[in-house]
Design an enzyme around this catalytic site. Structure first.
Site, PDB file in Angstrom:
ATOM      1  N   LYS A 121       0.816  -1.216   0.000  1.00  0.00           N
ATOM      2  CA  LYS A 121       0.000   0.000   0.000  1.00  0.00           C
ATOM      3  C   LYS A 121       0.846   1.260   0.000  1.00  0.00           C
ATOM      4  O   LYS A 121       0.455   2.271  -0.589  1.00  0.00           O
ATOM      5  CB  LYS A 121      -0.936   0.024   1.223  1.00  0.00           C
ATOM      6  CG  LYS A 121      -2.106  -0.917   1.100  1.00  0.00           C
ATOM      7  CD  LYS A 121      -3.197  -0.512   2.067  1.00  0.00           C
ATOM      8  CE  LYS A 121      -4.439  -1.363   1.881  1.00  0.00           C
ATOM      9  NZ  LYS A 121      -5.475  -1.059   2.872  1.00  0.00           N
ATOM     10  N   LYS A 205      -4.942 -10.153  -6.920  1.00  0.00           N
ATOM     11  CA  LYS A 205      -6.241 -10.374  -6.253  1.00  0.00           C
ATOM     12  C   LYS A 205      -7.261  -9.331  -6.713  1.00  0.00           C
ATOM     13  O   LYS A 205      -6.885  -8.207  -7.078  1.00  0.00           O
ATOM     14  CB  LYS A 205      -6.092 -10.392  -4.732  1.00  0.00           C
ATOM     15  CG  LYS A 205      -5.726  -9.074  -4.123  1.00  0.00           C
ATOM     16  CD  LYS A 205      -5.841  -9.125  -2.608  1.00  0.00           C
ATOM     17  CE  LYS A 205      -5.641  -7.696  -2.108  1.00  0.00           C
ATOM     18  NZ  LYS A 205      -5.836  -7.444  -0.740  1.00  0.00           N
ATOM     19  N   LYS A 208     -10.513  -3.433  -4.500  1.00  0.00           N
ATOM     20  CA  LYS A 208     -11.246  -2.170  -4.642  1.00  0.00           C
ATOM     21  C   LYS A 208     -10.387  -1.133  -5.341  1.00  0.00           C
ATOM     22  O   LYS A 208     -10.902  -0.205  -5.953  1.00  0.00           O
ATOM     23  CB  LYS A 208     -11.586  -1.607  -3.252  1.00  0.00           C
ATOM     24  CG  LYS A 208     -12.562  -2.385  -2.432  1.00  0.00           C
ATOM     25  CD  LYS A 208     -12.635  -1.783  -1.005  1.00  0.00           C
ATOM     26  CE  LYS A 208     -13.390  -2.698  -0.062  1.00  0.00           C
ATOM     27  NZ  LYS A 208     -13.233  -2.358   1.355  1.00  0.00           N
TER      28      LYS A 208
HETATM   29  P1  TYM Z   1     -10.838  -4.936   3.600  1.00  0.00           P
HETATM   30  O1  TYM Z   1     -12.000  -4.015   3.650  1.00  0.00           O
HETATM   31  O2  TYM Z   1      -9.680  -4.559   2.764  1.00  0.00           O
HETATM   32  O3  TYM Z   1     -11.298  -6.382   3.179  1.00  0.00           O
HETATM   33  C1  TYM Z   1     -12.445  -6.939   3.773  1.00  0.00           C
HETATM   34  C2  TYM Z   1     -12.401  -8.460   3.701  1.00  0.00           C
HETATM   35  O4  TYM Z   1     -12.428  -8.891   2.334  1.00  0.00           O
HETATM   36  C3  TYM Z   1     -11.396  -9.846   2.121  1.00  0.00           C
HETATM   37  N1  TYM Z   1     -10.936  -9.755   0.723  1.00  0.00           N
HETATM   38  C4  TYM Z   1     -10.871 -10.796  -0.110  1.00  0.00           C
HETATM   39  N2  TYM Z   1     -11.172 -12.109   0.043  1.00  0.00           N
HETATM   40  C5  TYM Z   1     -11.008 -12.905  -1.042  1.00  0.00           C
HETATM   41  N3  TYM Z   1     -10.566 -12.474  -2.250  1.00  0.00           N
HETATM   42  C6  TYM Z   1     -10.248 -11.172  -2.442  1.00  0.00           C
HETATM   43  N4  TYM Z   1      -9.822 -10.754  -3.639  1.00  0.00           N
HETATM   44  C7  TYM Z   1     -10.397 -10.265  -1.344  1.00  0.00           C
HETATM   45  N5  TYM Z   1     -10.187  -8.926  -1.200  1.00  0.00           N
HETATM   46  C8  TYM Z   1     -10.525  -8.632   0.082  1.00  0.00           C
HETATM   47  C9  TYM Z   1     -10.303  -9.458   3.115  1.00  0.00           C
HETATM   48  O5  TYM Z   1      -9.435 -10.528   3.382  1.00  0.00           O
HETATM   49  C10 TYM Z   1     -11.125  -9.051   4.319  1.00  0.00           C
HETATM   50  O6  TYM Z   1     -11.488 -10.203   5.075  1.00  0.00           O
HETATM   51  N6  TYM Z   1      -7.721  -5.525   7.349  1.00  0.00           N
HETATM   52  C11 TYM Z   1      -9.103  -5.916   7.045  1.00  0.00           C
HETATM   53  C12 TYM Z   1     -10.096  -5.109   7.845  1.00  0.00           C
HETATM   54  C13 TYM Z   1     -10.002  -5.334   9.330  1.00  0.00           C
HETATM   55  C14 TYM Z   1     -10.212  -6.555  10.032  1.00  0.00           C
HETATM   56  C15 TYM Z   1     -10.030  -6.230  11.394  1.00  0.00           C
HETATM   57  C16 TYM Z   1     -10.511  -7.853   9.637  1.00  0.00           C
HETATM   58  C17 TYM Z   1      -9.702  -4.375  10.252  1.00  0.00           C
HETATM   59  N7  TYM Z   1      -9.716  -4.923  11.484  1.00  0.00           N
HETATM   60  C18 TYM Z   1     -10.133  -7.209  12.401  1.00  0.00           C
HETATM   61  C19 TYM Z   1     -10.626  -8.819  10.636  1.00  0.00           C
HETATM   62  C20 TYM Z   1     -10.438  -8.504  11.982  1.00  0.00           C
HETATM   63  C21 TYM Z   1      -9.324  -5.785   5.537  1.00  0.00           C
HETATM   64  O7  TYM Z   1      -8.572  -6.313   4.798  1.00  0.00           O
HETATM   65  O8  TYM Z   1     -10.390  -5.065   5.104  1.00  0.00           O
END
Ligand code: TYM
Length: 343
Positions: A121, A205, A208
């Site tokens: 990032k 992957k 967004k």
């Molecule tokens: P975020 O918003 O980036 O992603 C949200 C969830 O979507 C999953 N994800 C995917 N899974 C499969 N294939 C993909 N291409 C893909 N892109 C995204 C992510 O793995 C995530 O589960 N850091 C976290 C947010 C967070 C969080 C937490 C999660 C903050 N605190 C505590 C668990 C526990 C995240 O990646 O958000």
């Protein structure tokens, strides 16, 4: 990690979060949201819109609150029931920030420096990245452990962050000599949706932040858009193979078959059995049908829910109270364990 210390023996709890940054896509749905919905009938669940995480990267002025409502609406449209699960915005529960600070003092620089998401990032010019982006995974550990959550459904990209959460929990328990105080949270990653790839490049992957909208299926895409994106998805000149083994080295095809499997709950072998030997002219329309059938009701519900933002706000406010009520006694114990002055 060798573990000879007594384990956590408290109740099981599920926690996960999603950032309010841009619209949700099929990867978020299959990697995370769908699992949340499956877990809420069997577990005590806490689901959070992680707006504090969202500000680790630049956010357009004035959109954060609405994006938070949108994610809350998407949670409910996918099937999260606020009567069963706690659902709220991270910034409305102060425990996250307080515990993150304590964990900043527990985590070691070397551990956090190894996190690949920061490198991805921050890009080449990491000197200009926010300090918050660097400590993002420490806040993530605080999110989970402020509720003593034992299980965390996430996509595969979050595996490293979950390992860090476990290391932080373990170090806290040892450093303050409180064996089993925090659980070592277990990631729930397995399943065909854990890593959904870009429709344009099977080695990246679905994300967004990909500049090409054709690379992802958004939860708000209409049926025609979904069909067009699948039609335009990159494939190769081959046909659908007979065995999963033959999908190796064909990441785009493996991804499309994986999406089919994740959406239908069928095994990859069963899907290959149905389409083996056929070209993508047959497979892609079938995949589009399956995707549209799955997402259309979600999109319709999403639009309905979003039409009443005041109701979303009431739901989030109730969720914040419930989340605070869980975290407050845990934070009291944390302050006592750390040894802060108390009247
Ligand atoms: P975020 O918003 O980036 O992603 C949200 C969830 O979507 C999953 N994800 C995917 N899974 C499969 N294939 C993909 N291409 C893909 N892109 C995204 C992510 O793995 C995530 O589960 N850091 C976290 C947010 C967070 C969080 C937490 C999660 C903050 N605190 C505590 C668990 C526990 C995240 O990646 O958000």
């Amino acid at each position: 990690m060798t573990d000879t210390t007594p384990a956590y023996t408290g109740p099981e709890r599920v926690f996960s979060g999603i950032q309010p940054t841009g619209s949700l896509h099929l990867g978020n749905y299959l990697g995370a949201l769908k699992k949340f919905v499956d877990l809420q009938d069997t577990h005590d669940c806490v689901f959070c819109v992680v707006d504090l995480h969202a500000i680790t990267m630049p956010v357009e002025k004035g959109v954060l609150a609405d994006q938070t409502r949108q994610i809350a609406a998407a949670f409910m449209a996918c099937g999260i029931d606020p009567a069963k699960s706690v659902m709220y915005a991270q910034s409305s529960v102060p425990a996250h920030v307080e515990l993150a600070w304590i964990f900043n003092c527990v985590a070691r620089m070397g551990w956090v420096e190894r996190m690949t998401q920061f490198k991805d990032k921050a890009g080449k010019d990491s000197e200009r990245a926010s300090v918050g982006l660097f400590t993002y995974p420490v806040l993530q550990a605080a999110d989970i452990l402020a509720y003593k959550a034992t299980h965390v459904p996430v996509g595969e990209d979050q595996k490293q962050h979950l390992e860090l959460s476990r290391d932080i929990a373990d170090r806290f328990n040892r450093e303050y000599d409180v064996p089993g105080f925090f659980p070592l949270p277990e990631p729930l990653i397995k399943g065909p949706g854990a890593r959904i790839m870009s429709l344009k490049d099977g080695t990246k992957k679905m994300s967004k932040s990909d500049p090409s909208d054709l690379s992802r299926i958004n939860l708000v895409d209409d049926s025609d858009t979904i069909a067009r994106k699948i039609r335009k998805a990159t494939t190769d000149a081959g046909v659908i193979p007979e065995t999963a083994e033959e999908l190796k080295g064909r990441p785009e095809v493996e991804n499309l078959v994986g999406i089919f499997a994740a959406l239908t709950g069928r095994g990859v072998e069963s899907i290959l059995g149905e389409f083996a030997g056929q070209g993508f002219g047959a497979f892609k329309p079938a995949l589009a049908d399956v995707t549209v059938a799955h997402l259309a009701p979600i999109t319709a519900r999403y639009r309905d829910i979003l039409a009443d933002p005041a109701e979303i706000d009431r739901t989030l406010a109730r969720g914040a109270q419930q989340a605070n009520a869980i975290a407050a006694p845990i934070m009291d114990d944390v302050r006592r364990v750390v040894g802060f002055w108390r009247p």
